[in-house]
Motif scaffolding. Structure first.
Motif, PDB file in Angstrom:
ATOM      1  N   VAL A 160       0.884  -1.118  -0.141  1.00 28.98           N
ATOM      2  CA  VAL A 160      -0.084  -0.035  -0.067  1.00 28.98           C
ATOM      3  C   VAL A 160       0.869   1.385  -0.153  1.00 28.98           C
ATOM      4  O   VAL A 160       1.954   1.115   0.655  1.00 28.98           O
ATOM      5  N   GLY A 161       0.348   2.261  -0.733  1.00 26.99           N
ATOM      6  CA  GLY A 161       1.441   3.497  -0.914  1.00 26.99           C
ATOM      7  C   GLY A 161       2.265   3.414  -1.844  1.00 26.99           C
ATOM      8  O   GLY A 161       3.148   4.439  -2.229  1.00 26.99           O
ATOM      9  N   LEU A 162       2.558   2.187  -2.412  1.00 20.79           N
ATOM     10  CA  LEU A 162       3.521   2.237  -3.524  1.00 20.79           C
ATOM     11  C   LEU A 162       2.820   2.065  -4.883  1.00 20.79           C
ATOM     12  O   LEU A 162       3.154   1.020  -5.899  1.00 20.79           O
ATOM     13  N   ASP A 163       1.850   2.432  -5.229  1.00 16.21           N
ATOM     14  CA  ASP A 163       0.825   2.234  -6.353  1.00 16.21           C
ATOM     15  C   ASP A 163       1.647   2.431  -7.812  1.00 16.21           C
ATOM     16  O   ASP A 163       1.377   2.106  -8.633  1.00 16.21           O
ATOM     17  N   TRP A 164       2.406   3.513  -7.386  1.00 15.07           N
ATOM     18  CA  TRP A 164       3.450   3.966  -8.684  1.00 15.07           C
ATOM     19  C   TRP A 164       4.176   2.511  -9.210  1.00 15.07           C
ATOM     20  O   TRP A 164       4.367   2.627 -10.544  1.00 15.07           O
ATOM     21  N   GLN A 165       4.531   1.716  -8.433  1.00 12.31           N
ATOM     22  CA  GLN A 165       5.166   0.540  -9.030  1.00 12.31           C
ATOM     23  C   GLN A 165       4.319  -0.362  -9.833  1.00 12.31           C
ATOM     24  O   GLN A 165       4.418  -0.902 -10.820  1.00 12.31           O
ATOM     25  N   LEU A 166       3.015  -0.449  -9.214  1.00 11.27           N
ATOM     26  CA  LEU A 166       1.910  -1.162 -10.131  1.00 11.27           C
ATOM     27  C   LEU A 166       1.609  -0.471 -11.414  1.00 11.27           C
ATOM     28  O   LEU A 166       1.352  -0.947 -12.534  1.00 11.27           O
ATOM     29  N   ALA A 167       1.471   1.041 -11.214  1.00 11.85           N
ATOM     30  CA  ALA A 167       1.107   1.768 -12.409  1.00 11.85           C
ATOM     31  C   ALA A 167       2.341   1.812 -13.586  1.00 11.85           C
ATOM     32  O   ALA A 167       1.788   1.375 -14.646  1.00 11.85           O
ATOM     33  N   ILE A 168       3.497   1.552 -13.097  1.00 11.88           N
ATOM     34  CA  ILE A 168       4.646   1.132 -14.318  1.00 11.88           C
ATOM     35  C   ILE A 168       4.433   0.033 -14.857  1.00 11.88           C
ATOM     36  O   ILE A 168       4.440  -0.008 -15.839  1.00 11.88           O
ATOM     37  N   ALA A 169       4.287  -0.994 -13.995  1.00 12.18           N
ATOM     38  CA  ALA A 169       3.818  -2.431 -14.626  1.00 12.18           C
ATOM     39  C   ALA A 169       2.857  -2.366 -15.707  1.00 12.18           C
ATOM     40  O   ALA A 169       2.970  -2.902 -16.687  1.00 12.18           O
ATOM     41  N   GLN A 170       1.770  -1.569 -15.309  1.00 11.80           N
ATOM     42  CA  GLN A 170       0.476  -1.979 -16.171  1.00 11.80           C
ATOM     43  C   GLN A 170       0.807  -1.090 -17.325  1.00 11.80           C
ATOM     44  O   GLN A 170       0.151  -1.379 -18.528  1.00 11.80           O
ATOM     45  N   GLU A 171       1.625   0.119 -17.227  1.00  8.76           N
ATOM     46  CA  GLU A 171       1.870   0.879 -18.398  1.00  8.76           C
ATOM     47  C   GLU A 171       2.869   0.061 -19.398  1.00  8.76           C
ATOM     48  O   GLU A 171       2.641   0.193 -20.599  1.00  8.76           O
ATOM     49  N   LEU A 172       3.652  -0.861 -18.909  1.00  7.07           N
ATOM     50  CA  LEU A 172       4.588  -1.499 -19.378  1.00  7.07           C
ATOM     51  C   LEU A 172       3.971  -2.711 -20.452  1.00  7.07           C
ATOM     52  O   LEU A 172       4.161  -3.011 -21.451  1.00  7.07           O
ATOM     53  N   ILE A 173       2.908  -3.013 -19.497  1.00  3.51           N
ATOM     54  CA  ILE A 173       2.272  -4.282 -20.298  1.00  3.51           C
ATOM     55  C   ILE A 173       1.292  -3.811 -21.192  1.00  3.51           C
ATOM     56  O   ILE A 173       1.357  -4.262 -22.280  1.00  3.51           O
ATOM     57  N   ALA A 174       0.593  -2.512 -21.014  1.00  5.16           N
ATOM     58  CA  ALA A 174      -0.215  -2.040 -21.960  1.00  5.16           C
ATOM     59  C   ALA A 174       0.636  -1.706 -23.440  1.00  5.16           C
ATOM     60  O   ALA A 174      -0.029  -1.599 -24.655  1.00  5.16           O
ATOM     61  N   ARG A 175       1.837  -1.456 -23.031  1.00  5.69           N
ATOM     62  CA  ARG A 175       2.594  -1.054 -24.462  1.00  5.69           C
ATOM     63  C   ARG A 175       3.580  -2.186 -25.150  1.00  5.69           C
ATOM     64  O   ARG A 175       4.180  -2.137 -25.914  1.00  5.69           O
ATOM     65  N   GLY A 176       3.044  -3.542 -24.538  1.00  7.58           N
ATOM     66  CA  GLY A 176       3.674  -4.547 -25.020  1.00  7.58           C
ATOM     67  C   GLY A 176       4.874  -5.137 -24.706  1.00  7.58           C
ATOM     68  O   GLY A 176       5.496  -5.947 -25.513  1.00  7.58           O
ATOM     69  N   VAL A 177       5.397  -4.653 -23.709  1.00  6.63           N
ATOM     70  CA  VAL A 177       6.426  -5.114 -23.084  1.00  6.63           C
ATOM     71  C   VAL A 177       6.591  -6.554 -22.835  1.00  6.63           C
ATOM     72  O   VAL A 177       5.524  -6.897 -22.110  1.00  6.63           O
ATOM     73  N   SER A 178       7.559  -7.438 -23.078  1.00 10.63           N
ATOM     74  CA  SER A 178       7.160  -9.000 -23.007  1.00 10.63           C
ATOM     75  C   SER A 178       8.289  -9.636 -22.199  1.00 10.63           C
ATOM     76  O   SER A 178       7.960 -10.585 -21.937  1.00 10.63           O
ATOM     77  N   VAL A 179       9.139  -8.756 -21.774  1.00 12.77           N
ATOM     78  CA  VAL A 179      10.437  -9.329 -20.795  1.00 12.77           C
ATOM     79  C   VAL A 179      11.000  -8.176 -20.008  1.00 12.77           C
ATOM     80  O   VAL A 179      11.324  -7.311 -20.791  1.00 12.77           O
ATOM     81  N   ALA A 180      11.425  -8.636 -18.876  1.00 11.38           N
ATOM     82  CA  ALA A 180      12.266  -7.501 -18.218  1.00 11.38           C
ATOM     83  C   ALA A 180      13.360  -8.126 -17.668  1.00 11.38           C
ATOM     84  O   ALA A 180      13.437  -9.154 -17.038  1.00 11.38           O
ATOM     85  N   ALA A 181      14.579  -7.620 -18.116  1.00 10.00           N
ATOM     86  CA  ALA A 181      15.745  -7.949 -17.616  1.00 10.00           C
ATOM     87  C   ALA A 181      16.443  -7.086 -16.555  1.00 10.00           C
ATOM     88  O   ALA A 181      16.322  -5.784 -16.868  1.00 10.00           O
ATOM     89  N   VAL A 198       5.396   9.449 -18.758  1.00 10.75           N
ATOM     90  CA  VAL A 198       6.824   9.412 -18.644  1.00 10.75           C
ATOM     91  C   VAL A 198       7.192   7.929 -19.161  1.00 10.75           C
ATOM     92  O   VAL A 198       8.205   7.860 -19.962  1.00 10.75           O
ATOM     93  N   ILE A 199       6.664   6.960 -18.636  1.00 13.36           N
ATOM     94  CA  ILE A 199       6.741   5.537 -19.156  1.00 13.36           C
ATOM     95  C   ILE A 199       6.563   5.571 -20.644  1.00 13.36           C
ATOM     96  O   ILE A 199       7.235   4.936 -21.193  1.00 13.36           O
ATOM     97  N   SER A 200       5.382   5.811 -20.700  1.00 10.27           N
ATOM     98  CA  SER A 200       4.872   5.601 -22.234  1.00 10.27           C
ATOM     99  C   SER A 200       5.724   6.485 -23.462  1.00 10.27           C
ATOM    100  O   SER A 200       6.159   6.154 -24.272  1.00 10.27           O
ATOM    101  N   GLY A 201       6.203   7.737 -22.767  1.00  6.77           N
ATOM    102  CA  GLY A 201       7.176   8.532 -23.581  1.00  6.77           C
ATOM    103  C   GLY A 201       8.583   7.945 -23.972  1.00  6.77           C
ATOM    104  O   GLY A 201       9.082   7.840 -24.996  1.00  6.77           O
ATOM    105  N   VAL A 202       8.948   7.452 -22.733  1.00  9.89           N
ATOM    106  CA  VAL A 202      10.426   6.638 -22.717  1.00  9.89           C
ATOM    107  C   VAL A 202      10.164   5.251 -23.858  1.00  9.89           C
ATOM    108  O   VAL A 202      11.020   5.067 -24.528  1.00  9.89           O
ATOM    109  N   LEU A 203       9.009   4.649 -23.845  1.00 13.45           N
ATOM    110  CA  LEU A 203       8.858   3.419 -24.701  1.00 13.45           C
ATOM    111  C   LEU A 203       8.744   4.062 -26.170  1.00 13.45           C
ATOM    112  O   LEU A 203       9.283   3.274 -27.025  1.00 13.45           O
ATOM    113  N   ASP A 204       8.035   5.096 -26.256  1.00 12.96           N
ATOM    114  CA  ASP A 204       8.151   5.649 -27.786  1.00 12.96           C
ATOM    115  C   ASP A 204       9.557   6.029 -28.014  1.00 12.96           C
ATOM    116  O   ASP A 204       9.616   5.629 -29.502  1.00 12.96           O
ATOM    117  N   LEU A 205      10.043   6.851 -27.406  1.00  9.84           N
ATOM    118  CA  LEU A 205      11.754   6.947 -27.768  1.00  9.84           C
ATOM    119  C   LEU A 205      12.513   5.918 -28.080  1.00  9.84           C
ATOM    120  O   LEU A 205      13.198   5.374 -29.274  1.00  9.84           O
TER     121      LEU A 205
END
Lengths: 193, 183
Positions: free
Chosen positions: B16-37, B155-162
């Motif tokens: 609780v209180g670290l929703d930003w971590q979940l939001a990052i994951a959800q943005e990555l998933i929404a943009r089709g990220v398939s693997v995290a190293a 921010v996450i979406s913009g970096v994935l665009d770049l």
């Protein structure tokens, strides 16, 4: 056995494989033997080629990927062997060109023998074998299953290089051409039967 | 670009209180990220757990340069990886960034959990934290600080665009103001 003998044997046994070659004799020889074929040539980033091969192998699970690494290169990124052992893609084979020297910088000796095949055998997720002739190398490659469903315990082949010669053209490749050619090849490749 | 102010769906793996971590994951998933190293860091735990819950492949490699090279192998096959690390490990990754990711224009998104900055108590962490933006900038890699949960989407979406569209390796810096720091 020289480096070109190793690359030619790999291509005879795995003609459809994508090679990942480290800076130095590996990249030079793959350029020569495959006539600048669509492979992942490293022109720098020493120590990174094995991890690059792991990433590529997992991205293209229906293709065979062979990492061809100098022994100096391998030593600089040796920790990646533990990563390969952890994730074990069944389509990855590792060939270390063991000539005991840093060929790209003038042939300075590597201070301690790598014994990379023995290390690979000591890890739970990889197997190691040492070969000193093209006959042994071909027999080893041909005995390996290449089905995507094969058990994932990547083979690490320590190829003893007895004849040290510079193999071919410059390893200072054009990165843009490397990316463009490999991507085009992957886009065209038919799905394996 | 996504405008993410929508609260993320709760996850049992994210404190609780670290929703930003979940939001990052959800943005990555929404943009089709398939693997995290990645190399582990406590502030990345929630991101990685949320990715894992959605069956995104997780690859805990041995060194930061391996993560960059692994992602390079993925990108040359046009897959969509993300690299996560702590700023103290960026030094280990510089050669793979400067000699592989950048000259090959492979466009690798980096998520870097900052140490050595606001609130740092460990003196040995400070120099690399202070140098993080400069190291990246010297290699031509743009970095973008994330300080509020409400900025995660753009921010996450913009970096994935770049990374994925422009072919530019680019970094998100997870600043201390986000929370989830060390005791």
């Amino acid at each position: 056995m020289n480096v070109n003998d190793v690359i030619r044997t790999i291509m005879q046994c795995r003609p459809d494989a994508i090679l990942v070659s480290s800076l130095g004799t590996a990249t030079s020889s793959v350029r020569l033997v495959t006539s600048d074929g669509p492979h992942f040539y490293f022109g720098a980033a020493m120590g990174s080629a094995l991890a690059g091969a792991l990433g590529l192998a997992e991205a293209v699970p229906d293709r065979q990927v062979v990492a061809v690494l100098g022994d100096g290169e391998f030593l600089m990124g040796a920790s990646a062997l533990w990563s390969v052992a952890a994730y074990r893609p069944s389509n990855l084979t590792v060939v270390v060109l063991a000539d005991g020297a840093y060929s790209i910088t003038g042939g300075q000796p590597i201070p301690a023998p790598l014994h990379v095949a023995a290390v690979a055998n000591a890890l739970a997720g990889t197997r190691g074998v040492t070969v000193s002739s093209t006959t042994e190398l071909a027999a080893t490659l041909r005995s390996e299953p290449t089905s995507p469903d094969a058990p994932g315990t990547p083979l690490v082949i320590e190829a003893t290089i007895s004849e040290r010669t510079w193999p071919g053209p410059s390893p200072f490749i054009d990165p843009a051409a490397t990316v463009r050619n490999l991507r085009a090849s992957l886009a065209q490749a038919p799905a394996p039967a | 670009m996504t405008t993410a102010t929508k609260p993320p769906t709760p996850s049992p793996s994210v404190p609780v209180g670290l929703d930003w971590q979940l939001a990052i994951a959800q943005e990555l998933i929404a943009r089709g990220v398939s693997v995290a190293a990645y190399i582990p860091d406590s502030r990345l735990n929630g991101v990685l757990a949320a990715l894992g819950e959605r069956d995104i492949r997780l690859r805990n490699l041995a060194r930061e340069e391996e993560c960059v090279a692994y992602a390079a192998g993925q990108r040359i096959a046009e897959a969509r990886p993300v690299v996560l690390m702590q700023s103290s490990g960026l030094g280990n990754a510089l050669n793979a960034l400067g000699s592989l990711a950048v000259p090959y224009r492979l466009g690798i998104p980096l998520i870097i959990s900052m140490r050595g900055t606001l609130g740092e108590k460990n003196p040995s962490q400070v120099p690399m934290g202070r140098a993080t933006t400069a190291w990246l900038g010297a290699l031509g890699i743009q970095s973008f600080s994330l300080r509020q949960a409400s900025e995660v989407g753009p921010v996450i979406s913009g970096v994935l665009d770049l990374a994925f569209d422009a072919g530019e390796t680019a970094a998100v810096l997870l600043e201390p103001e986000l929370g989830g720091g060390r005791a």
